[in-house]
Design a protein around this motif. Structure first.
Motif, PDB file in Angstrom:
ATOM      1  N   UNK A  56     -49.946 -14.447 -14.180  1.00  0.00           N
ATOM      2  CA  UNK A  56     -51.251 -14.044 -13.668  1.00  0.00           C
ATOM      3  C   UNK A  56     -52.264 -13.915 -14.793  1.00  0.00           C
ATOM      4  N   UNK A  57     -51.833 -13.487 -15.960  1.00  0.00           N
ATOM      5  CA  UNK A  57     -52.731 -13.365 -17.110  1.00  0.00           C
ATOM      6  C   UNK A  57     -53.364 -14.705 -17.460  1.00  0.00           C
ATOM      7  N   UNK A  58     -52.586 -15.762 -17.369  1.00  0.00           N
ATOM      8  CA  UNK A  58     -53.111 -17.086 -17.694  1.00  0.00           C
ATOM      9  C   UNK A  58     -54.228 -17.477 -16.736  1.00  0.00           C
ATOM     10  N   UNK A  59     -54.128 -17.037 -15.497  1.00  0.00           N
ATOM     11  CA  UNK A  59     -55.157 -17.347 -14.499  1.00  0.00           C
ATOM     12  C   UNK A  59     -56.395 -16.481 -14.726  1.00  0.00           C
ATOM     13  N   UNK A  60     -56.176 -15.193 -14.919  1.00  0.00           N
ATOM     14  CA  UNK A  60     -57.300 -14.262 -15.013  1.00  0.00           C
ATOM     15  C   UNK A  60     -58.121 -14.446 -16.278  1.00  0.00           C
ATOM     16  N   UNK A  61     -57.475 -14.860 -17.374  1.00  0.00           N
ATOM     17  CA  UNK A  61     -58.160 -14.943 -18.657  1.00  0.00           C
ATOM     18  C   UNK A  61     -58.403 -16.378 -19.107  1.00  0.00           C
ATOM     19  N   UNK A  62     -58.520 -17.275 -18.165  1.00  0.00           N
ATOM     20  CA  UNK A  62     -58.786 -18.680 -18.455  1.00  0.00           C
ATOM     21  C   UNK A  62     -60.264 -18.853 -18.833  1.00  0.00           C
ATOM     22  N   UNK A  63     -60.573 -19.292 -20.063  1.00  0.00           N
ATOM     23  CA  UNK A  63     -61.974 -19.440 -20.463  1.00  0.00           C
ATOM     24  C   UNK A  63     -62.768 -20.418 -19.604  1.00  0.00           C
ATOM     25  N   UNK A  64     -62.065 -21.314 -18.902  1.00  0.00           N
ATOM     26  CA  UNK A  64     -62.763 -22.312 -18.095  1.00  0.00           C
ATOM     27  C   UNK A  64     -63.000 -21.842 -16.658  1.00  0.00           C
ATOM     28  N   UNK A  65     -62.436 -20.699 -16.307  1.00  0.00           N
ATOM     29  CA  UNK A  65     -62.620 -20.155 -14.959  1.00  0.00           C
ATOM     30  C   UNK A  65     -62.724 -18.634 -15.053  1.00  0.00           C
ATOM     31  N   UNK A  66     -63.897 -18.108 -14.706  1.00  0.00           N
ATOM     32  CA  UNK A  66     -64.119 -16.663 -14.785  1.00  0.00           C
ATOM     33  C   UNK A  66     -64.031 -16.069 -13.377  1.00  0.00           C
ATOM     34  N   UNK A  67     -62.906 -15.437 -13.015  1.00  0.00           N
ATOM     35  CA  UNK A  67     -62.779 -14.889 -11.663  1.00  0.00           C
ATOM     36  C   UNK A  67     -63.800 -13.788 -11.381  1.00  0.00           C
ATOM     37  N   UNK A  68     -64.406 -13.857 -10.223  1.00  0.00           N
ATOM     38  CA  UNK A  68     -65.354 -12.836  -9.766  1.00  0.00           C
ATOM     39  C   UNK A  68     -64.857 -12.291  -8.430  1.00  0.00           C
ATOM     40  N   UNK A  69     -64.823 -10.968  -8.321  1.00  0.00           N
ATOM     41  CA  UNK A  69     -64.310 -10.296  -7.130  1.00  0.00           C
ATOM     42  C   UNK A  69     -65.459  -9.535  -6.472  1.00  0.00           C
ATOM     43  N   UNK A  70     -65.863  -9.978  -5.305  1.00  0.00           N
ATOM     44  CA  UNK A  70     -67.011  -9.397  -4.616  1.00  0.00           C
ATOM     45  C   UNK A  70     -66.548  -8.289  -3.665  1.00  0.00           C
ATOM     46  N   UNK A  71     -67.229  -7.159  -3.730  1.00  0.00           N
ATOM     47  CA  UNK A  71     -66.911  -6.002  -2.882  1.00  0.00           C
ATOM     48  C   UNK A  71     -68.183  -5.652  -2.098  1.00  0.00           C
ATOM     49  N   UNK A  72     -68.469  -6.400  -1.038  1.00  0.00           N
ATOM     50  CA  UNK A  72     -69.706  -6.157  -0.282  1.00  0.00           C
ATOM     51  C   UNK A  72     -69.591  -4.910   0.576  1.00  0.00           C
ATOM     52  N   UNK A  73     -70.702  -4.243   0.772  1.00  0.00           N
ATOM     53  CA  UNK A  73     -70.722  -3.030   1.591  1.00  0.00           C
ATOM     54  C   UNK A  73     -71.604  -3.253   2.818  1.00  0.00           C
ATOM     55  N   UNK A  74     -71.235  -2.620   3.898  1.00  0.00           N
ATOM     56  CA  UNK A  74     -71.966  -2.784   5.152  1.00  0.00           C
ATOM     57  C   UNK A  74     -73.375  -2.213   5.060  1.00  0.00           C
ATOM     58  N   UNK A  75     -73.483  -1.053   4.439  1.00  0.00           N
ATOM     59  CA  UNK A  75     -74.786  -0.399   4.362  1.00  0.00           C
ATOM     60  C   UNK A  75     -74.919   0.259   2.995  1.00  0.00           C
ATOM     61  N   UNK A  76     -75.763  -0.291   2.155  1.00  0.00           N
ATOM     62  CA  UNK A  76     -75.925   0.262   0.813  1.00  0.00           C
ATOM     63  C   UNK A  76     -75.347  -0.654  -0.241  1.00  0.00           C
ATOM     64  N   UNK A  77     -75.298  -0.188  -1.486  1.00  0.00           N
ATOM     65  CA  UNK A  77     -74.846  -1.028  -2.602  1.00  0.00           C
ATOM     66  C   UNK A  77     -73.383  -1.435  -2.484  1.00  0.00           C
ATOM     67  N   UNK A  78     -73.097  -2.640  -2.941  1.00  0.00           N
ATOM     68  CA  UNK A  78     -71.738  -3.129  -3.093  1.00  0.00           C
ATOM     69  C   UNK A  78     -71.480  -3.365  -4.569  1.00  0.00           C
ATOM     70  N   UNK A  79     -70.427  -4.104  -4.890  1.00  0.00           N
ATOM     71  CA  UNK A  79     -70.063  -4.304  -6.288  1.00  0.00           C
ATOM     72  C   UNK A  79     -69.487  -5.697  -6.503  1.00  0.00           C
ATOM     73  N   UNK A  80     -69.501  -6.122  -7.755  1.00  0.00           N
ATOM     74  CA  UNK A  80     -68.853  -7.360  -8.184  1.00  0.00           C
ATOM     75  C   UNK A  80     -68.132  -7.067  -9.497  1.00  0.00           C
ATOM     76  N   UNK A  81     -66.893  -7.504  -9.595  1.00  0.00           N
ATOM     77  CA  UNK A  81     -66.113  -7.381 -10.828  1.00  0.00           C
ATOM     78  C   UNK A  81     -65.917  -8.789 -11.384  1.00  0.00           C
ATOM     79  N   UNK A  82     -66.299  -9.004 -12.633  1.00  0.00           N
ATOM     80  CA  UNK A  82     -66.244 -10.332 -13.240  1.00  0.00           C
ATOM     81  C   UNK A  82     -65.404 -10.303 -14.517  1.00  0.00           C
TER      82      UNK A  82
END
Length: 207
Positions: A56-82
């Motif tokens: 999994x480390x090889x996937x997550x830390x691949x310089x050619x692919x930067x995983x982004x995890x979107x955490x949308x919220x129904x009402x109000x601010x959400x978040x993104x982890x990159x």
């Protein structure tokens, strides 16, 4: 995937990686590694094994692919982890999205240690519990809370926090018999490094 401020990085949607063995140990194990633990933390704490974590480390830390995890919220601010996989400048960035803004606001980063503005437990749980089915991103409540967990900077956790985190870890695949100990180590680390000042304006306010 496009996001303002990351034009030079090859962002890819990372949500499909959450269910893969090795993800949560990669994401959270470092938060158990600074003296809070009487024993050496291991991927097994999160239901993974070393081979899964390495793959999994090889996937997550691949310089050619930067995983982004979107955490949308129904009402109000959400978040993104990159995962900012820039060679020589690796790190994990935490951004807030606001319904009335066209771009996300970076509030924190992890580069071996946490820097930036965090959230209280109440704020973290509010985002985790208010998923938006109409938006692309992570919908599972347990995964949402764990993705946001490194943002926790709250010196006064409610009594229910350990039990909630224990149940969340178990739902994400951590062994039932050790989930409570893992939750204890994670919260101990977060409470020690907590810098939340009650006089600060919350980043959720848009300030």
């Amino acid at each position: 995937m496009l996001m303002k401020g990351y034009d030079g990085g090859p962002l890819v949607a990372g949500e499909s990686q959450l269910a893969r063995p090795g993800f949560w140990s990669n994401y959270l194990l470092a938060m158990c590694s600074d003296g809070a633990c009487a024993e050496r933390p291991a991927p097994e704490w999160f239901g993974d094994d070393v081979a899964d974590a390495d793959a999994m480390s090889e996937v997550l830390f691949d310089p050619e692919h930067w995983p982004a995890f979107r955490v949308p919220a129904e009402d109000g601010p959400g978040a993104v982890v990159i995962y900012r996989n820039m060679v020589g400048d690796y790190g994990t960035d935490y951004l807030l999205t606001h319904p009335d803004r066209s771009c996300a606001q970076q509030i924190a980063s992890w580069e071996g240690d946490f820097s930036g503005i965090g959230l209280t437990w109440h704020e973290l749980v509010r985002i985790a519990d208010t998923s938006s089915a109409a938006a692309e991103g992570v919908q599972d409540t347990a995964a949402r809370l764990l993705l946001l967990l490194p943002l926790l900077t709250d010196p006064d956790l409610p009594e229910a926090a350990p039990a909630r985190l224990t149940a969340t870890l178990a739902a994400a695949g951590a062994p039932q018999e050790t989930a409570s100990i893992t939750a204890e180590h994670l919260l101990a680390h977060l409470e020690r490094r907590s810098r939340h000042d009650p006089t600060w304006k919350s980043p959720l306010s848009g300030s």
